[in-house]
Design a protein around this motif. Structure first.
Motif, short mmCIF file in Angstrom:
data_model
loop_
_atom_site.label_atom_id
_atom_site.label_comp_id
_atom_site.label_asym_id
_atom_site.label_seq_id
_atom_site.Cartn_x
_atom_site.Cartn_y
_atom_site.Cartn_z
N LEU A 286 0.86 -1.09 -0.17
CA LEU A 286 0.13 -0.12 0.16
C LEU A 286 0.97 1.21 -0.05
CD1 LEU A 286 -2.67 -1.00 2.66
CD2 LEU A 286 -2.81 -0.99 0.14
N ASP A 287 0.33 2.29 -0.54
CA ASP A 287 0.86 3.48 -0.39
C ASP A 287 0.31 4.62 0.50
OD1 ASP A 287 1.87 6.12 -1.34
OD2 ASP A 287 1.91 5.82 -3.37
N SER A 288 1.18 5.07 1.48
CA SER A 288 0.81 5.92 2.59
C SER A 288 0.22 7.43 2.03
CB SER A 288 2.00 6.10 3.76
OG SER A 288 2.86 6.93 3.11
N ASP A 289 0.43 7.75 0.78
CA ASP A 289 0.20 9.04 0.28
C ASP A 289 -1.37 8.89 -0.27
OD1 ASP A 289 2.41 10.19 1.02
OD2 ASP A 289 3.56 10.03 -0.75
N ILE A 290 -1.69 7.85 -0.54
CA ILE A 290 -3.11 7.64 -1.27
C ILE A 290 -4.16 7.20 0.19
CG2 ILE A 290 -4.44 6.32 -2.82
CD1 ILE A 290 -1.98 5.63 -4.36
N PRO A 291 -4.92 8.50 0.31
CA PRO A 291 -5.77 8.24 1.57
C PRO A 291 -6.66 6.91 1.45
CG PRO A 291 -5.94 10.52 0.41
CD PRO A 291 -5.07 9.42 -0.51
N GLU A 292 -7.17 6.36 0.56
CA GLU A 292 -7.95 5.09 0.71
C GLU A 292 -6.89 3.89 1.05
OE1 GLU A 292 -7.85 6.74 -2.79
OE2 GLU A 292 -8.93 8.23 -1.87
N GLN A 293 -5.81 3.96 0.38
CA GLN A 293 -4.94 2.87 0.82
C GLN A 293 -4.34 3.09 2.29
OE1 GLN A 293 -1.88 1.98 -1.87
NE2 GLN A 293 -3.19 2.34 -3.73
N PHE A 294 -4.22 4.30 2.78
CA PHE A 294 -3.75 4.43 4.18
C PHE A 294 -4.84 4.03 4.96
CE2 PHE A 294 -2.94 6.78 8.07
CZ PHE A 294 -1.66 6.99 7.99
N GLN A 295 -6.18 4.22 4.89
CA GLN A 295 -7.09 3.45 5.62
C GLN A 295 -7.37 1.99 5.39
OE1 GLN A 295 -9.20 5.29 7.78
NE2 GLN A 295 -9.59 3.26 8.45
N GLN A 296 -7.01 1.62 4.49
CA GLN A 296 -6.93 0.14 4.15
C GLN A 296 -5.90 -0.51 5.00
OE1 GLN A 296 -6.16 -1.34 0.09
NE2 GLN A 296 -7.73 0.16 -0.50
N ALA A 297 -4.60 0.39 5.20
CA ALA A 297 -3.62 -0.01 6.08
C ALA A 297 -3.92 -0.21 7.54
CB ALA A 297 -2.23 0.91 5.82
N LEU A 298 -4.64 0.75 8.03
CA LEU A 298 -5.04 0.82 9.21
C LEU A 298 -6.18 -0.19 9.67
CD1 LEU A 298 -6.04 4.70 9.73
CD2 LEU A 298 -3.93 3.62 10.60
N ASP A 299 -7.09 -0.44 8.71
CA ASP A 299 -7.88 -1.66 8.84
C ASP A 299 -7.05 -2.95 9.14
OD1 ASP A 299 -9.91 0.19 8.55
OD2 ASP A 299 -10.34 -0.22 6.62
N TRP A 300 -5.99 -3.20 8.06
CA TRP A 300 -5.32 -4.21 8.39
C TRP A 300 -4.73 -4.39 9.56
CZ3 TRP A 300 -6.57 -8.02 5.39
CH2 TRP A 300 -6.95 -7.78 3.99
N MET A 301 -4.11 -3.23 10.11
CA MET A 301 -3.28 -3.32 11.27
C MET A 301 -4.33 -3.62 12.47
SD MET A 301 -1.36 -0.25 13.29
CE MET A 301 -2.73 0.79 13.71
N GLY A 302 -5.49 -3.36 12.18
CA GLY A 302 -6.62 -3.56 13.29
C GLY A 302 -6.75 -5.12 13.46
N LYS A 303 -6.72 -5.86 12.29
CA LYS A 303 -6.95 -7.39 12.22
C LYS A 303 -5.58 -8.10 12.50
CE LYS A 303 -10.22 -6.53 8.47
NZ LYS A 303 -10.54 -6.41 7.20
N PHE A 304 -4.68 -7.54 12.50
CA PHE A 304 -2.99 -8.16 12.75
C PHE A 304 -2.96 -8.64 14.05
CE2 PHE A 304 1.35 -7.56 13.49
CZ PHE A 304 1.75 -8.63 12.60
N ASP A 305 -2.54 -9.92 14.13
CA ASP A 305 -2.32 -10.52 15.37
C ASP A 305 -0.83 -10.42 15.68
OD1 ASP A 305 -1.25 -12.48 17.03
OD2 ASP A 305 -3.21 -13.49 17.08
N GLN A 306 -0.33 -9.62 16.66
CA GLN A 306 0.97 -9.28 16.79
C GLN A 306 1.70 -10.36 17.37
OE1 GLN A 306 1.39 -5.50 19.00
NE2 GLN A 306 -0.24 -4.58 17.97
N ALA A 307 1.18 -11.36 18.12
CA ALA A 307 1.91 -12.34 18.65
C ALA A 307 2.24 -13.24 17.33
CB ALA A 307 0.92 -13.34 19.61
N ASN A 308 1.50 -13.61 16.76
CA ASN A 308 1.84 -14.35 15.56
C ASN A 308 2.90 -13.70 14.78
OD1 ASN A 308 -0.03 -16.44 15.53
ND2 ASN A 308 -1.64 -15.44 14.39
N GLY A 309 3.08 -12.24 14.57
CA GLY A 309 3.70 -11.62 13.95
C GLY A 309 5.41 -11.71 14.55
N ILE A 310 5.30 -11.79 15.95
CA ILE A 310 6.78 -12.01 16.33
C ILE A 310 7.11 -13.32 16.26
CG2 ILE A 310 7.64 -12.36 18.80
CD1 ILE A 310 7.37 -9.35 17.83
#
Length: 230
Positions: free
Chosen positions: A71-95
């Motif tokens: 995603l591109d942080s400079d494109i507002p729709e993609q920035f919002q998509q990124a925030l949505d993905w972060m909300g679903k992301f399991d940090q323990a799995n990430g580690i």
């Protein structure tokens, strides 16, 4: 190039972007993505570390949600998509996936030291990597929510470097104060403040980058890895 790494929980495998130096690597560095995935900016971070002699690997940490997110942080729709993905992301799995990547890097090196550097969400994960894995050195740029991880600081055994932009609109002055209060006296942790700088100031491309501060932070990171990884 990319490699495939098996998840430690047996749930599947994920891709990781790899940049290798022309000579034998001096060590390895795991580059931990922002909420925008392993995009061109993260790949450039890897390429730059490879140019400095490191094996650099950026794992796709969002693979359990959707592989290959860019995603591109400079494109507002993609920035919002990124925030949505972060909300679903399991940090323990990430580690766990970062730990699997560290092990893969050590195998590629035939032993040797492995550090991590992360940005935004990755900055938080870099701190968690320092407390929960055997990473040899960890760097976090504008990590979010580190104040609620300070209970883990006793587990930090290897050097940690944190870059804190003081005008970060995701990390309030109160949170920054808690970070300093909790970590300034830790023998393994170094914090650098960047007056007037905002979140994302060290992005490789796009509107968020603040070139002078980015170059200063990146030099400090390079010196830190040279000292602690060899």
């Amino acid at each position: 190039m990319s490699i495939t790494i098996d998840a430690t929980d047996g749930s599947g495998s994920f891709n990781a972007y790899v940049a290798a130096p022309s000579a034998t690597p001096r060590a390895a560095i795991i580059v931990i993505q922002e909420i925008f995935g392993v995009n061109p900016g993260i790949r450039k971070k890897c390429d730059d570390w490879a140019a400095q002699g490191y094996l650099a690997i950026a794992p796709d940490l969002f693979w359990r949600l959707q592989p290959g997110i860019e995603l591109d942080s400079d494109i507002p729709e993609q920035f919002q998509q990124a925030l949505d993905w972060m909300g679903k992301f399991d940090q323990a799995n990430g580690i766990a996936d970062i730990e699997a990547t560290i092990k893969a890097a050590r195998r590629q090196l035939g032993g040797g030291k492995v550090g991590v550097v992360g940005y935004c969400l990755g900055g938080r994960l870099a701190f968690m990597t320092a407390t929960r894995t055997d990473s040899d050195a960890s760097v976090g740029y504008y990590g979010v929510g580190i104040d609620n991880l300070l209970g883990e600081k006793h587990a930090i055994a290897k050097p940690v470097l944190l870059h804190i932009p003081q005008a970060d609109h995701f990390v309030t002055p109160e949170v920054q104060a808690k970070m300093h209060e909790g970590l300034d006296d830790h023998p393994k942790v170094t914090l650098f403040d960047y007056p007037g700088e905002d979140h994302g100031f060290a992005a490789e491309m796009g509107k968020r980058r603040s070139d002078e501060a980015a170059q200063l932070a990146d030099k400090r990171t390079a010196d830190f890895f040279a000292e602690n990884l060899g």
